[in-house]
Scaffold this active site. Structure first.
Site, short mmCIF file in Angstrom:
data_model
loop_
_atom_site.label_atom_id
_atom_site.label_comp_id
_atom_site.label_asym_id
_atom_site.label_seq_id
_atom_site.Cartn_x
_atom_site.Cartn_y
_atom_site.Cartn_z
N HIS A 378 -0.42 -19.15 3.29
CA HIS A 378 -0.28 -17.73 3.64
C HIS A 378 -1.44 -17.16 4.44
O HIS A 378 -1.42 -15.98 4.78
CB HIS A 378 -0.14 -16.89 2.37
CG HIS A 378 1.24 -16.91 1.80
ND1 HIS A 378 2.24 -16.06 2.21
CD2 HIS A 378 1.80 -17.69 0.84
CE1 HIS A 378 3.35 -16.31 1.53
NE2 HIS A 378 3.10 -17.29 0.69
N LYS A 569 -0.99 -0.73 4.81
CA LYS A 569 -1.22 -2.12 4.43
C LYS A 569 -2.54 -2.16 3.68
O LYS A 569 -3.28 -1.18 3.68
CB LYS A 569 -1.25 -3.03 5.66
CG LYS A 569 -2.16 -2.54 6.78
CD LYS A 569 -2.07 -3.38 8.04
CE LYS A 569 -0.78 -3.20 8.81
NZ LYS A 569 0.14 -4.33 8.73
N ARG A 570 -2.87 -3.29 3.07
CA ARG A 570 -4.18 -3.38 2.41
C ARG A 570 -5.29 -3.09 3.41
O ARG A 570 -5.18 -3.40 4.60
CB ARG A 570 -4.36 -4.78 1.79
CG ARG A 570 -3.57 -4.99 0.51
CD ARG A 570 -3.98 -4.03 -0.60
NE ARG A 570 -5.26 -4.34 -1.16
CZ ARG A 570 -5.44 -4.97 -2.32
NH1 ARG A 570 -4.40 -5.33 -3.07
NH2 ARG A 570 -6.65 -5.21 -2.78
N LYS A 575 -7.38 -6.35 9.57
CA LYS A 575 -6.21 -5.53 9.91
C LYS A 575 -6.59 -4.34 10.80
O LYS A 575 -5.74 -3.63 11.31
CB LYS A 575 -5.53 -5.04 8.62
CG LYS A 575 -4.92 -6.20 7.80
CD LYS A 575 -4.30 -5.71 6.51
CE LYS A 575 -3.87 -6.83 5.58
NZ LYS A 575 -2.57 -7.43 5.93
N THR A 677 4.94 -8.47 6.94
CA THR A 677 6.34 -8.15 6.64
C THR A 677 6.57 -6.64 6.77
O THR A 677 7.69 -6.21 7.01
CB THR A 677 6.76 -8.63 5.24
OG1 THR A 677 5.75 -8.25 4.31
CG2 THR A 677 6.95 -10.14 5.21
N LYS A 681 9.81 -4.28 8.33
CA LYS A 681 10.42 -3.12 7.65
C LYS A 681 10.48 -1.93 8.60
O LYS A 681 11.48 -1.21 8.67
CB LYS A 681 9.63 -2.76 6.38
CG LYS A 681 9.75 -3.81 5.29
CD LYS A 681 8.68 -3.67 4.22
CE LYS A 681 8.63 -4.94 3.38
NZ LYS A 681 7.45 -5.00 2.51
#
Length: 843
Positions: A378, A569-570, A575, A677, A681
């Site tokens: 992952h 998101k986290r 990110k 993911t 969405k």
């Protein structure tokens, strides 16, 4: 919360959710009243909203139980190959609405609850999220369970029933504060304890090599108590099981040691054993080498493998069937999927059971183990890879350490034979890493012990083959696969965006719910004026509803015609929430320097939790809230720009924000986000993506056409070239005036006047230690955001792009992902056959 629907709206709403028959409604009402009667205790005649929620949950659960029993009977009689999905995380969210959707009960329940003078949506809000996961990996596991049931696979999710899930996030004076998530406080109507299947798990002790074989003795025992949760497929009467283990101390726990009479102390010490399932480790993409975490990983693996072997042995024919005493057929009947390295101990544990307990020959056991296990990788971030100290293993799992050493020796002998004299290759490929502190590389253990290794997006799988596991790929290229992640369209379209699902069903029928590729048919309606209007109207309704929620919670007036620009998101440096912050500041400075110039109004929303020990992530949250504090209170800005930090981002909040978003931010440094993911969405819910060519964004751009996303910034090869050249943040700072102004403002305390040095660590990191090269993509990002503004000013063209994106999002269904796992890794075929419902006789 939205106002209750008028009668007219309620009638119109009945479409994909299914027409409710009067009989169904009457039955739901009767059942609800019966459950409510038994819910209320004798001395309390007034029902609370929570009583109503539990009565409804039990009413819906009644519809599950018969199907659940029948599904398990069906598997027992047909004895299919069973799939075991092992994960330390299952981020399930709420269950009530999802169950109603999948059983086709939603309208009957809605109508019955309405007739009783209650509001279904208010009851749904009472349910606690089951937050037994951190983010992508745990939510993926939840989507996979939904798809496996919908595809009729005999599948089981196995994990830990954490007493406390992911912490609740409170924002106090702009800082994240963690609160324990006591999600089981009021009980969980969806689980069933199964004490009859309780199993022992062993720790510590020593290994005795005897003439009769190897024995692991003098261990400490912890009991694993299973709790089962039903997992319904979509309208196919299949109900699979998620089994989560809870740790319990045995009754004689520590009493022997305390025979001096300190009985109270001994009983209190039971907590030591029961702590194993107490709390979810709140780290996403970060390895923390604590002994309790290793205990959790072994606990779930040891209990699960005993359960798998018990089920394998007791096939329909019981133990009399000779095939079941022989493990030759084990890989034909059992597939174990390791969700990341967390359940990697399945490999040495299966070897231990086969060799020490079942007396299978070592080489045969190794072949069985490899054919049974498969591993999903992952992440490529080095700090996320699990590397356990050998000394910890030696103490906690001495037999497993011996087995790992033996497996590693076999593996290295093979490598040495194929690459004679290549000592460096042996070092790189060893499961044991030498050094001051010897460590076990769990990813290497997973690769050598599995027959299939997959990444979770095409670009990620390529990186896995070409860099992370390059040597292993050269050795066994046939092992490596790609399985691009997906999301379940039931929760992420039907449940969270019924308005959009309805207008899609009107145009192309309901087949898309179980075959998302049918959304391609919407391409015929890209220029259909009525459909363009309908799509825009649904989005506006979702925005109004969400804006009302925000105003209630944050007391900030939201402009519902502004662009809803969302990054949820986290919180993690890779990110790049910081890039988003720099854009917000740049927009703010442009408005300030020319207040009369017209601009596209934006509401920038950023949400996500920071791991409690991750200092930089917590500083990023403080920076976002501080920027919001300044911008939202500046009269020059008005409703042109707002910055909101969405507190306590979780599954149930995602279900509200995603359908309301116009713009989805997926801006990680190329080569760092394995798949994502959330990006999928947003796409299926009609938001346009601004993003880098990273993770599944690459395939989204391929499906929809790059011109229908806002792609910017460095590609993987550009990042690698910049690494070779040397990234110098100061060059960008000197060259780009708007960037320099933003950084100077953060640095000088403009956004933190009460504490001017507050963000010195953030600025220092960005200027001198930024692994993720925020400044290198700033210019391209700002320019691309300009293109976003341009398109947003033409609502018709914007909505046409939205329709194209929705139409091309079919690939990103978890049904497609699971079909690929089934055929290419597990060797089973999905089935469209419906099991007869409980009220009909079995075939």
């Amino acid at each position: 919360m939205a106002a209750p629907l008028s009668d007219g709206d309620r009638r119109k709403q009945i479409s994909v959710r299914g027409i409710a028959g009067l009989g169904d409604v009457a039955e739901v009402r009767k059942s609800f009243n019966r459950h409510l009667h038994f819910t209320l205790v004798k001395d309390r005649n007034v029902a609370t909203p929570r009583d109503y929620y539990f009565a409804l949950a039990h009413t819906v659960r009644d519809h599950l139980v018969g199907r659940w029993i029948r599904t398990q009977q069906h598997y027992y009689e047909r004895d299919p190959k069973r799939i075991y999905y092992l994960s330390l995380e299952f981020y399930m969210g709420r269950t009530l609405q999802n169950t109603m959707v999948n059983l086709g009960l939603q309208n009957a329940c809605d109508e019955a609850i309405y007739q009783l003078g209650l509001d279904l949506e208010e009851l749904e809000e009472i349910e606690e999220d089951a937050g037994l996961g951190n983010g992508g990996l745990g939510r993926l596991a939840a989507c996979f369970l939904d798809s496996m049931a919908t595809l009729g696979l005999a599948a089981y999710g196995y994990g830990i029933r954490y007493e406390f899930g992911i912490f609740n996030q409170k924002i106090v004076d702009g800082w994240q504060v963690e609160e324990a998530d006591d999600w089981l406080r009021y009980g969980n109507p969806w689980e069933k304890a199964r004490p009859e299947y309780m199993l022992p798990v062993h720790f510590y002790g020593r290994v005795d090599h005897t003439p009769e074989g190897v024995k692991w003795i003098d261990t400490q025992v912890v009991l694993a108590m299973p709790y089962d949760t039903p997992v319904p497929g979509y309208k196919n009467n299949t109900v699979n099981t998620m089994r989560l283990w809870s740790a319990k101390a045995p009754n004689d726990f520590n009493l022997q040691e305390f025979n001096m009479g300190d009985y109270i102390e001994a009983v209190l010490d039971r907590n030591l054993a029961e702590n194993i399932s107490r709390v979810l480790y709140p780290n996403d993409n970060f390895f923390e080498g604590k002994e309790l975490r290793l205990k959790q990983e072994y606990f779930v693996v040891a209990a699960t493998l005993q359960d798998i072997i018990r089920r394998f042995k007791s096939s329909k024919f019981g133990c009399r069937d000779p095939v079941r005493t022989c493990f030759e057929t084990f890989p034909d009947k059992v597939a174990i999927q390791l969700n990341d390295t967390h359940p990697a101990l399945s490999i040495p544990e299966l070897m231990r059971i086969l060799v020490d307990v079942e007396k299978v020959d070592w080489d045969k056991a190794w072949e069985i183990t490899k054919r049974t296990c498969a591993y999903t990788n992952h992440t490529v971030l080095p700090e996320a890879l699990e590397r356990w100290p050998v000394s910890m293993f030696e103490k906690l799992l001495p037999r497993h350490l011996e087995i790992i050493y033996a497996l590693n020796q076999m593996h290295l002998d093979r490598v040495a034979a194929l690459y004679p004299g290549d000592i460096d290759r042996l070092r790189r490929m060893s499961v044991i890493e030498e050094g001051d502190c010897k460590r076990i590389n769990m990813a290497h253990l997973c690769v050598i012990g599995s027959h299939a290794v997959n990444g979770v997006a095409r670009i990620h799988s390529d990186i896995v083959k070409n860099s992370v596991f390059k040597d292993f790929y050269e050795l066994e290229p046939e092992k490596f696969q790609n399985k691009t992640n997906g999301i379940t369209p039931r929760r992420w379209l039907l449940l969270c965006n019924p308005g959009l699902a309805d207008i899609i069903a009107e145009k192309i029928g309901e087949g898309f719910i179980t075959d998302l590729s049918q959304l391609k048919k919407l391409l015929d309606f890209v220029n259909n004026e009525a459909f363009i209007r309908d799509v825009a109207k649904v989005k506006q309704e979702n925005k109004l509803k969400f804006a009302a929620c925000l105003e209630e919670q944050y007391k900030v007036k939201i402009n519902p015609s502004s662009m809803f620009d969302v990054q949820v998101k986290r919180i993690h440096e890779y990110k790049r929430q910081l890039l988003n912050c720099l854009h917000a500041i740049t927009l703010y400075n442009r408005i300030r320097s020319n207040p009369s110039k017209s601009c596209v109004p934006r509401t920038i929303m950023i949400g996500g939790k920071a791991a409690p020990g991750y200092h930089m992530a917590k500083m990023i949250i403080k920076l976002i809230t501080s920027i919001g504090e300044v911008i939202n209170n500046d009269p020059y800005v008005g409703d042109k720009l707002k910055v909101i930090f969405l507190e306590n981002y979780r599954v149930s909040l995602a279900e509200k924000v995603i359908p309301a978003a116009d713009l989805s931010q997926q801006i990680s440094t190329a080569g760092t986000e394995a798949s994502g993911t959330g990006n999928m969405k947003f796409m299926v819910n009609g938001a346009l993506t601004i993003g880098t060519m990273d993770g599944a964004n690459v395939e989204m751009a391929e499906e929809a056409g790059e011109e229908n996303l806002f792609i910017f910034g460095m590609r993987v090869e550009d990042v690698e070239a910049l690494d070779r050249k040397g990234y110098n943040a100061r060059e960008y700072y000197e060259r780009l005036p708007e960037l320099r102004q933003a950084i100077d403002q953060i640095s000088s305390g403009f956004f933190s006047p009460r504490d001017p040095g507050c963000f010195k660590d953030v600025v220092n990191m960005l200027m001198y230690h930024d692994r993720f090269k925020v400044f290198a993509d700033y210019e391209a990002y700002i320019k691309c955001q300009g293109q976003v503004d341009q398109l947003f000013m033409d609502p018709r063209e914007w909505t046409k792009k939205v329709i194209r994106n929705i139409a091309c999002s079919g690939k990103f269904s978890s049904d497609r992902t699971i079909t690929e796992y089934a055929r290419e890794i597990w060797g089973v075929e999905p089935s469209a056959t419906k099991i007869p419902p409980p009220n009909l006789p079995r075939e």
